[in-house]
Scaffold this motif. Structure first.
Motif, PDB file in Angstrom:
ATOM      1  N   THR A  65     -23.277  -1.379 -27.309  1.00 49.62           N
ATOM      2  CA  THR A  65     -23.917  -2.676 -27.098  1.00 49.62           C
ATOM      3  C   THR A  65     -23.723  -3.095 -25.638  1.00 49.62           C
ATOM      4  OG1 THR A  65     -21.892  -3.671 -27.970  1.00 49.62           O
ATOM      5  CG2 THR A  65     -23.804  -3.581 -29.446  1.00 49.62           C
TER       6      THR A  65
ATOM      7  N   CYS B 200     -18.725  -1.633 -18.891  1.00 47.88           N
ATOM      8  CA  CYS B 200     -19.684  -0.538 -18.678  1.00 47.88           C
ATOM      9  C   CYS B 200     -19.578  -0.038 -17.237  1.00 47.88           C
ATOM     10  CB  CYS B 200     -21.104  -1.018 -18.966  1.00 47.88           C
ATOM     11  SG  CYS B 200     -22.293   0.345 -19.085  1.00 47.88           S
TER      12      CYS B 200
ATOM     13  N   MET C  66     -30.269  -0.792 -12.608  1.00 50.16           N
ATOM     14  CA  MET C  66     -28.993  -0.527 -13.295  1.00 50.16           C
ATOM     15  C   MET C  66     -27.838  -1.366 -12.751  1.00 50.16           C
ATOM     16  SD  MET C  66     -29.860   1.839 -15.521  1.00 50.16           S
ATOM     17  CE  MET C  66     -28.369   2.622 -16.116  1.00 50.16           C
TER      18      MET C  66
ATOM     19  N   PHE D 292     -30.660  -6.655 -17.502  1.00 50.53           N
ATOM     20  CA  PHE D 292     -31.340  -6.888 -18.787  1.00 50.53           C
ATOM     21  C   PHE D 292     -30.463  -6.517 -19.976  1.00 50.53           C
ATOM     22  CE2 PHE D 292     -32.330  -2.669 -17.178  1.00 50.53           C
ATOM     23  CZ  PHE D 292     -31.882  -1.884 -18.215  1.00 50.53           C
TER      24      PHE D 292
HETATM   25  S1  SF4 Z   1     -27.852  -1.676 -20.710  1.00 55.24           S
HETATM   26 FE1  SF4 Z   1     -26.816  -1.028 -18.814  1.00 55.24          FE
HETATM   27  S2  SF4 Z   1     -25.005  -2.381 -18.626  1.00 55.24           S
HETATM   28 FE2  SF4 Z   1     -25.773  -2.553 -20.759  1.00 55.24          FE
HETATM   29  S3  SF4 Z   1     -24.580  -1.034 -21.911  1.00 55.24           S
HETATM   30 FE3  SF4 Z   1     -26.477  -0.009 -21.276  1.00 55.24          FE
HETATM   31  S4  SF4 Z   1     -25.971   1.012 -19.320  1.00 55.24           S
HETATM   32 FE4  SF4 Z   1     -24.349  -0.512 -19.723  1.00 55.24          FE
END
Ligand code: SF4
Length: 266
Positions: free
Chosen positions: A76, A27, A141, A33
């Motif tokens: 996910t 990501c 984030m 979290f």
């Molecule tokens: S919660 Fe944050 S790290 Fe997880 S997929 Fe979504 S943007 Fe990416």
């Protein structure tokens, strides 16, 4: 554990509210979290370069079978705008599915201004955005540089809803955050509890400073108004939405709980 038959024997309701296409891979954010990290890793086979996604034909068949009209591109463990074939897959599904199908993008918005055309080719977008403040954004984030939400909104030709997860890092800012979102023209916003958050909204937020007026309920979640902006307080433990999910490894599942913190409801 890909599904083996065209219409797997899901412990399913008679209907679904929406269908999620879930991507997996690295990501461009690093949220502490991130619920995707808690999903069974066998489901999270990286598929950001794969076309078509595993089991897409069966998933399309099920969408037709259950007459699902709401489709969501989400992830996910990753952001769907990182998917290399995002535009191609969207075009293909528009051609294959019922003409009234509606496609939503659930994104962290970090690529929105670089993938502008495809961003505007959905029917609507739900954008995860926890703070305008650089330090707070980084705490929530896990990465620096706050996306320019006002600019995204200026360039959007489709409705953009903001989804804000409430953590210890940003909960004190929420009254000012809501005012700023309203001021830049956001019309719909949802505040989401973290998975496992037990506190009531009145405890979690500076309730007396919010200025919210109650309007109605949506799937057991209260909906308020703030100077014309709709604000939904989303509590997953209370949520009754039903989704059909295509995981990155090709598994088709109706287990909403697996993806609850991704924010599938729209
Ligand atoms: S919660 Fe944050 S790290 Fe997880 S997929 Fe979504 S943007 Fe990416």
């Amino acid at each position: 554990m890909p599904a083996q038959s065209p219409i797997p024997n899901l412990q399913s309701p008679l209907s679904y509210d929406f269908a999620n296409i879930l991507f997996a891979g690295p990501c461009n954010a690093c949220c502490p979290f991130c619920i995707g990290q808690r999903v069974d890793p066998r489901l999270n086979v990286p598929n950001l370069r794969h076309y078509p996604p595993a089991n897409l034909d069966e998933f399309v068949e099920m969408i037709r079978h259950f007459a699902i009209r709401q489709l969501v591109f989400t992830g996910t463990t990753t952001d769907p705008q990182i998917y290399r074939h995002e535009a191609r897959l969207l075009d293909y599904l528009r051609g294959e599915l019922h003409p009234e199908s509606q496609f939503s993008l659930h994104t962290n918005g970090r690529l929105a201004l670089r993938k502008w055309d495809v961003f505007n080719s959905y029917d609507r977008v739900c954008l995860s955005f926890p703070s305008f403040d650089e330090a707070t954004y980084r705490r929530v984030m896990g990465v620096p540089v706050v996306p320019d939400l006002a600019e995204i909104l200026r360039r959007a030709t489709v409705p953009v809803k903001v989804s804000c997860v409430v953590t210890e890092a940003n909960r004190g800012e929420i009254p000012g955050f809501l005012r700023r979102c309203q001021a830049i023209g956001i019309e719909r916003l949802v505040l989401r509890k973290l998975y496992g958050e037990k506190r009531a909204w009145t405890e979690l937020l500076a309730w007396e400073r919010l200025g919210l007026s109650y309007r109605s309920d949506y799937r057991a979640n209260p909906v308020y108004a703030l100077d014309g902006m709709e604000v939904t307080l989303w509590d997953f433990d209370e949520t009754q939405s039903r989704s059909l999910n295509l995981f990155a490894d090709g598994t088709i599942s109706s287990a909403y709980r697996l993806v609850e913190a991704i924010g599938a409801a729209d």
